[in-house]
Design a protein around this motif. Structure first.
Motif, mmCIF file in Angstrom:
data_model
loop_
_atom_site.group_PDB
_atom_site.id
_atom_site.type_symbol
_atom_site.label_atom_id
_atom_site.label_comp_id
_atom_site.label_asym_id
_atom_site.label_seq_id
_atom_site.Cartn_x
_atom_site.Cartn_y
_atom_site.Cartn_z
ATOM 1 N N MET A 12 78.921 66.612 10.384
ATOM 2 C CA MET A 12 78.067 65.172 9.205
ATOM 3 C C MET A 12 77.275 64.960 10.253
ATOM 4 O O MET A 12 77.140 64.531 11.236
ATOM 5 C CB MET A 12 79.511 64.182 9.157
ATOM 6 N N ALA A 13 76.654 63.649 9.572
ATOM 7 C CA ALA A 13 75.129 63.158 9.859
ATOM 8 C C ALA A 13 75.769 62.049 10.933
ATOM 9 O O ALA A 13 76.191 61.401 10.358
ATOM 10 C CB ALA A 13 74.059 63.086 8.641
ATOM 11 N N ALA A 14 74.050 61.326 11.939
ATOM 12 C CA ALA A 14 74.669 60.875 12.429
ATOM 13 C C ALA A 14 73.785 59.800 12.297
ATOM 14 O O ALA A 14 72.606 59.387 12.896
ATOM 15 C CB ALA A 14 74.660 61.137 14.128
ATOM 16 N N THR A 15 74.721 58.393 11.309
ATOM 17 C CA THR A 15 73.682 57.599 10.115
ATOM 18 C C THR A 15 74.238 56.828 10.712
ATOM 19 O O THR A 15 75.536 56.773 10.048
ATOM 20 C CB THR A 15 73.504 58.528 8.632
ATOM 21 N N ASP A 16 73.487 55.592 10.944
ATOM 22 C CA ASP A 16 74.269 54.869 10.728
ATOM 23 C C ASP A 16 73.620 53.317 9.370
ATOM 24 O O ASP A 16 72.796 53.222 9.567
ATOM 25 C CB ASP A 16 73.654 53.741 11.813
ATOM 26 N N LEU A 17 74.583 53.258 8.815
ATOM 27 C CA LEU A 17 73.871 52.400 7.402
ATOM 28 C C LEU A 17 74.659 50.915 7.184
ATOM 29 O O LEU A 17 74.840 50.682 6.260
ATOM 30 C CB LEU A 17 75.270 53.155 6.103
ATOM 31 N N ARG A 18 75.251 50.684 8.370
ATOM 32 C CA ARG A 18 76.214 49.197 8.198
ATOM 33 C C ARG A 18 74.687 48.739 8.186
ATOM 34 O O ARG A 18 73.538 48.476 8.900
ATOM 35 C CB ARG A 18 76.410 48.765 9.939
ATOM 36 N N GLY A 19 75.518 47.523 7.347
ATOM 37 C CA GLY A 19 74.785 46.335 6.850
ATOM 38 C C GLY A 19 73.537 46.844 5.525
ATOM 39 O O GLY A 19 72.608 45.901 4.891
ATOM 40 N N ARG A 20 73.361 47.821 5.331
ATOM 41 C CA ARG A 20 73.037 48.315 3.896
ATOM 42 C C ARG A 20 73.223 48.089 2.861
ATOM 43 O O ARG A 20 74.730 47.865 2.188
ATOM 44 C CB ARG A 20 72.438 49.580 3.713
ATOM 45 N N ASP A 21 72.134 47.831 1.368
ATOM 46 C CA ASP A 21 72.144 47.444 0.200
ATOM 47 C C ASP A 21 72.816 48.280 -0.418
ATOM 48 O O ASP A 21 71.915 49.964 0.680
ATOM 49 C CB ASP A 21 71.348 46.934 -0.012
ATOM 50 N N PHE A 22 73.407 48.991 -1.378
ATOM 51 C CA PHE A 22 73.481 50.225 -2.233
ATOM 52 C C PHE A 22 73.241 49.742 -3.438
ATOM 53 O O PHE A 22 73.763 49.363 -4.531
ATOM 54 C CB PHE A 22 74.894 50.614 -2.288
ATOM 55 N N LEU A 23 71.747 49.007 -3.932
ATOM 56 C CA LEU A 23 71.200 49.297 -4.982
ATOM 57 C C LEU A 23 70.810 50.619 -6.219
ATOM 58 O O LEU A 23 70.731 50.425 -6.951
ATOM 59 C CB LEU A 23 70.061 48.258 -4.750
ATOM 60 N N GLU A 27 81.208 62.315 2.359
ATOM 61 C CA GLU A 27 81.733 63.600 3.667
ATOM 62 C C GLU A 27 83.025 62.431 3.840
ATOM 63 O O GLU A 27 84.003 62.712 4.128
ATOM 64 C CB GLU A 27 80.480 63.289 4.433
ATOM 65 N N THR A 28 82.506 61.285 4.386
ATOM 66 C CA THR A 28 83.607 60.188 4.651
ATOM 67 C C THR A 28 84.102 59.745 3.149
ATOM 68 O O THR A 28 85.529 59.524 3.067
ATOM 69 C CB THR A 28 82.286 58.645 4.515
ATOM 70 N N ALA A 29 83.713 59.835 1.670
ATOM 71 C CA ALA A 29 84.684 59.991 0.719
ATOM 72 C C ALA A 29 85.757 60.850 0.222
ATOM 73 O O ALA A 29 86.768 61.104 0.182
ATOM 74 C CB ALA A 29 83.622 60.256 -0.095
#
Ligand code: CP
Length: 344
Positions: free
Chosen positions: A1-12, A27-29
């Motif tokens: 899995m990619a080391a990506t920090d998505l915390r706080g992002r909008d999903f528009l 991958e989390t799903a």
């Protein structure tokens, strides 16, 4: 899995994310889906709250978000805009609303961890892009993530579930697979462009050969088409548009035929319902039948639901062995849990 920090992002919109980020969400799903099936606890959002504004009806979206938040250890509030103080766009306060989005968004951000919104069509006078403006205004003011539960441009949570389903059925390496997003006839013309636009956008990250099929007059937003073209150049795969359903279905591995309206995408001109009705009626033959499915490479049949049986598709196909509609709907739960666990 990619080391990506998505915390706080909008999903528009899918457009705001790159492939690495989408793979991290998927991958989390998949991981949370495995835990759900095994009955393993996964309370990653314990004590957190999602506020959900529905300007339009919903079965799948509402229930998958509510159940998803419960399973993650949090809670989702269902808010009908008319039962609270209806948030308004700047300048439209007197038209249909009683409280500014700026205030609503900031107040809710004091109390919870995410705001999710569905708005398209009637509540915005069927002017393309007005729903998106509402979401953008919420995102501008809320310091917590804003999630698009379907606006008039994109249905990005549906798109996540769509690509999950395709990966489950066709494998995670989708290069060379033929994906057809097709228009289909319906007795109702009030169908936003969000689902087909989201579906071709997400497909364009994963190397699929994409065919968009529709009768003349049912063009999608040129910004979306250009994005898909650029993405297939970047990530591989191909993109073409055809105006014949049989031609599109020939040798397809995945078919996703659903109705959408014929709507100007200039952000100013509202849907002309009478003109749309005439164009829909001239294309009643755009229905998915067993005969059309025989043209494919034993393709899976997809639909976001609700489907207009007998108009978009025959019962034989939608209830047939190649139909994946129930798993596709079920994947809404897992896709959104993956998303919420990472951004909220
Ligand atoms: N596919 C989908 O978004 O379904 P609902 O309208 O029931 O939420």
């Amino acid at each position: 899995m990619a080391a990506t920090d998505l915390r706080g992002r909008d999903f528009l919109t899918i457009m705001d994310f790159d492939r690495e980020e989408l793979e991290t969400i998927l991958e989390t799903a998949f991981d949370l889906k495995r835990k759900f099936i095994r009955g393993e606890p996964h309370e990653l959002l314990k004590g957190k709250t999602l506020f959900m504004f529905f300007y339009n009806r919903s079965l799948r979206t509402r229930n998958s978000f509510e159940a998803g938040m419960t399973q993650l250890g949090g809670h989702a509030h269902y808010l009908e805009p008319e039962a609270v103080y209806t948030p308004a766009l700047p300048g439209e306060e007197k038209a249909y609303a009683t409280e500014r989005i700026a205030d609503v968004a900031r107040v809710l951000a004091e109390m919870g961890h995410g705001i999710a919104i569905r708005i398209y069509g009637k509540p915005t006078g069927w002017v393309y892009g007005k729903g998106r403006l509402v979401l953008q205004e919420f995102a501008r003011w809320a310091r917590i993530p804003v999630i698009n539960m379907e606006d008039d441009v994109d249905h990005p949570c549906q798109a996540l579930a769509d690509i999950m389903t395709i990966m489950e059925k066709c494998g995670t390496d989708l290069r060379g697979k033929r994906f057809v997003m097709s228009w289909a006839y319906s007795g109702s013309v009030e169908k936003p462009l969000a689902v087909p636009q989201g579906a071709i956008m997400i497909a364009s990250y994963f190397g699929l050969d994409i065919t968009l099929a529709h009768p003349k007059g049912f063009d999608l937003d040129p910004n979306i088409l250009n994005f898909v073209k650029r993405n297939t150049k970047k990530y591989g795969g191909s993109f073409k548009i055809v105006y014949d359903m049989d031609e599109a279905f020939k040798d397809a591995d995945i078919v996703y035929p659903k109705s959408w309206t014929c709507q100007p995408t200039d952000g100013k001109t509202p849907l002309d319902v009478e003109k749309a009705k005439a164009l829909f009626e001239a294309n009643r033959h755009w229905i998915t039948t067993v005969e059309k499915m025989k043209l494919t490479n034993d393709a899976i049949y997809m639909h976001c639901l609700p489907a207009d049986r007998g108009m978009e598709v025959t019962d034989e196909v939608i209830d047939g062995p190649n139909s994946v509609i129930i798993e596709q709907a079920g994947n809404r739960l897992h896709a959104q849990k993956g998303l919420m666990a990472l951004i909220m």
